[in-house]
Motif scaffolding. Structure first.
Motif, PDB file in Angstrom:
ATOM      1  N   MET A 250       0.840  -1.184   0.000  1.00  0.00           N
ATOM      2  CA  MET A 250       0.000   0.000   0.000  1.00  0.00           C
ATOM      3  C   MET A 250       0.884   1.246   0.000  1.00  0.00           C
ATOM      4  O   MET A 250       1.969   1.262   0.553  1.00  0.00           O
ATOM      5  CB  MET A 250      -0.930   0.012   1.212  1.00  0.00           C
ATOM      6  N   SER A 251       0.389   2.279  -0.696  1.00  0.00           N
ATOM      7  CA  SER A 251       1.049   3.580  -0.613  1.00  0.00           C
ATOM      8  C   SER A 251       0.095   4.488   0.141  1.00  0.00           C
ATOM      9  O   SER A 251      -0.938   4.881  -0.397  1.00  0.00           O
ATOM     10  CB  SER A 251       1.370   4.115  -2.008  1.00  0.00           C
ATOM     11  N   PRO A 252       0.382   4.785   1.392  1.00  0.00           N
ATOM     12  CA  PRO A 252      -0.599   5.441   2.279  1.00  0.00           C
ATOM     13  C   PRO A 252      -1.042   6.808   1.764  1.00  0.00           C
ATOM     14  O   PRO A 252      -0.229   7.631   1.357  1.00  0.00           O
ATOM     15  CB  PRO A 252       0.170   5.578   3.604  1.00  0.00           C
TER      16      PRO A 252
ATOM     17  N   ASP B 116       6.351   4.674   0.580  1.00  0.00           N
ATOM     18  CA  ASP B 116       6.100   6.110   0.445  1.00  0.00           C
ATOM     19  C   ASP B 116       5.542   6.381  -0.952  1.00  0.00           C
ATOM     20  O   ASP B 116       6.182   6.061  -1.956  1.00  0.00           O
ATOM     21  CB  ASP B 116       7.417   6.866   0.649  1.00  0.00           C
TER      22      ASP B 116
ATOM     23  N   GLU C 207      -5.108   6.688   6.048  1.00  0.00           N
ATOM     24  CA  GLU C 207      -4.870   5.251   5.996  1.00  0.00           C
ATOM     25  C   GLU C 207      -3.441   4.940   6.450  1.00  0.00           C
ATOM     26  O   GLU C 207      -2.484   5.580   6.033  1.00  0.00           O
ATOM     27  CB  GLU C 207      -5.084   4.723   4.578  1.00  0.00           C
ATOM     28  N   THR C 208      -3.301   3.959   7.334  1.00  0.00           N
ATOM     29  CA  THR C 208      -1.995   3.555   7.822  1.00  0.00           C
ATOM     30  C   THR C 208      -1.806   2.067   7.578  1.00  0.00           C
ATOM     31  O   THR C 208      -2.774   1.323   7.327  1.00  0.00           O
ATOM     32  CB  THR C 208      -1.858   3.830   9.326  1.00  0.00           C
ATOM     33  N   LEU C 209      -0.553   1.632   7.670  1.00  0.00           N
ATOM     34  CA  LEU C 209      -0.262   0.224   7.455  1.00  0.00           C
ATOM     35  C   LEU C 209      -1.006  -0.635   8.472  1.00  0.00           C
ATOM     36  O   LEU C 209      -1.630  -1.639   8.111  1.00  0.00           O
ATOM     37  CB  LEU C 209       1.248  -0.004   7.548  1.00  0.00           C
TER      38      LEU C 209
ATOM     39  N   TYR D 230       2.711  -4.578   3.247  1.00  0.00           N
ATOM     40  CA  TYR D 230       3.808  -3.629   3.448  1.00  0.00           C
ATOM     41  C   TYR D 230       3.376  -2.252   2.947  1.00  0.00           C
ATOM     42  O   TYR D 230       2.415  -2.119   2.180  1.00  0.00           O
ATOM     43  CB  TYR D 230       5.057  -4.083   2.689  1.00  0.00           C
ATOM     44  N   ALA D 231       4.099  -1.221   3.370  1.00  0.00           N
ATOM     45  CA  ALA D 231       3.807   0.152   2.951  1.00  0.00           C
ATOM     46  C   ALA D 231       5.011   0.742   2.243  1.00  0.00           C
ATOM     47  O   ALA D 231       6.169   0.415   2.555  1.00  0.00           O
ATOM     48  CB  ALA D 231       3.438   1.013   4.161  1.00  0.00           C
TER      49      ALA D 231
ATOM     50  N   ARG E 177      -4.759  -0.826   7.653  1.00  0.00           N
ATOM     51  CA  ARG E 177      -5.088  -1.629   6.475  1.00  0.00           C
ATOM     52  C   ARG E 177      -4.844  -3.109   6.729  1.00  0.00           C
ATOM     53  O   ARG E 177      -5.587  -3.963   6.214  1.00  0.00           O
ATOM     54  CB  ARG E 177      -4.264  -1.160   5.259  1.00  0.00           C
TER      55      ARG E 177
END
Length: 289
Positions: free
Chosen positions: A228-230, A260, A234-236, A257-258, A239
């Protein structure tokens, strides 16, 4: 979102052809007598590419979200990346305008610039290898060839050093928006990045670069990894919890995983940072059940 635009090969030929027309030899250093270029960048990624080529100080106008490197924050703004002021651009007397992809706005601007002999070129890489090539081409055009070549060689070394996880490839769902749920589809640059890390985008063959998808379709595909790209709030952690509640196996196994979004969604030098991070994530995912 990135969308298809002029092919990189054509873009590079335009830059090199314009360089020749301006009597700039490839990689030539600037002469003291020659006035410095005056560059306008129409996308944050274009700004980062020009800085990497060693000509950041020559940017006289850019768009709202051009915030990297920090020096770019001091550059006057001529628009927001989607809309821009042609009059403001002309007032700055540019010698080169660098965009990302053709739009109605850039085509209109091209028509205004053409009688003045000011080129508008597009920097829209389709693979990681295109990024150092673009930096070299800009350096050749702007008379900073030595600096650009050094930056390009550094990126090329890092691209060659990318270490994919062991086969077989892992399916990777990239979440770029949560509500509504959007992902990346027919996006050659991101899909090239994933391939170098041992990943496969299950939506790569879709008709558009950034499709909206349903939760049910993601659960049916059951991707091994979710990146995910926040955006927004929304945060890791949020989600991971959300997807676990909906039954996604990757969430239960800790394979979310996140990254940037500025690294992943700007087709410039820092996309190599994103590639290194994603390759590390996919290696980590291999050791999770």
């Amino acid at each position: 979102m990135r969308r298809a635009a002029d092919g990189f090969g054509g873009m590079r030929r335009r830059i090199l052809g314009l360089a020749a027309a301006a009597c700039l030899c490839a990689g030539a250093a600037r002469t003291a007598a020659a006035p410095p270029p005056r560059v306008i960048t129409l996308a944050p990624s274009a700004t980062e590419l020009v800085y990497a080529a060693g000509a950041g100080a020559d940017i006289v106008g850019t768009v709202l979200r051009s915030d990297y490197p920090a020096d770019a924050l001091a550059i006057p703004r001529i628009g927001d990346g989607i809309q821009f002021s042609e009059e403001s651009i002309l007032t700055l007397h540019p010698t080169l305008v660098v965009g990302w992809q053709p739009t109605d706005g850039t085509r209109s601007l091209e028509r205004r610039l053409a009688p003045l002999g000011v080129p508008l070129v597009y920097a829209n890489p389709k693979s990681l290898d295109d990024i150092p090539a673009l930096i070299r081409a800009l350096g050749e055009r702007l008379g900073t060839g030595a600096t650009a070549d050094a930056a390009a060689r550094g990126l090329e070394r890092r691209i060659r050093a990318l270490r994919p996880a062991q086969p077989p490839p892992q399916t990777v769902f990239i979440e770029i928006s949560a509500d509504p749920l959007y992902t990346l589809g027919r996006d050659p640059l991101t899909n090239d990045l994933l391939a170098r890390c041992g990943g496969v985008n299950p939506y790569a063959d879709g008709a558009i670069p950034a499709p909206q998808v349903s939760v049910e379709s993601v659960l049916h595909l059951n991707p091994r990894v979710l990146i995910m790209s926040p955006y927004g709030r929304e945060t890791l952690a949020a989600r991971r919890t959300w997807w676990a509640q909906h039954g996604l196996a990757a969430a239960h196994a800790g394979r979310i995983y996140a990254i940037d979004p500025d690294l992943l969604h700007r087709p410039g030098p820092r996309l190599v940072d994103a590639a290194e991070a994603i390759c590390a994530d996919l290696r980590d995912s291999r050791v999770r059940p």
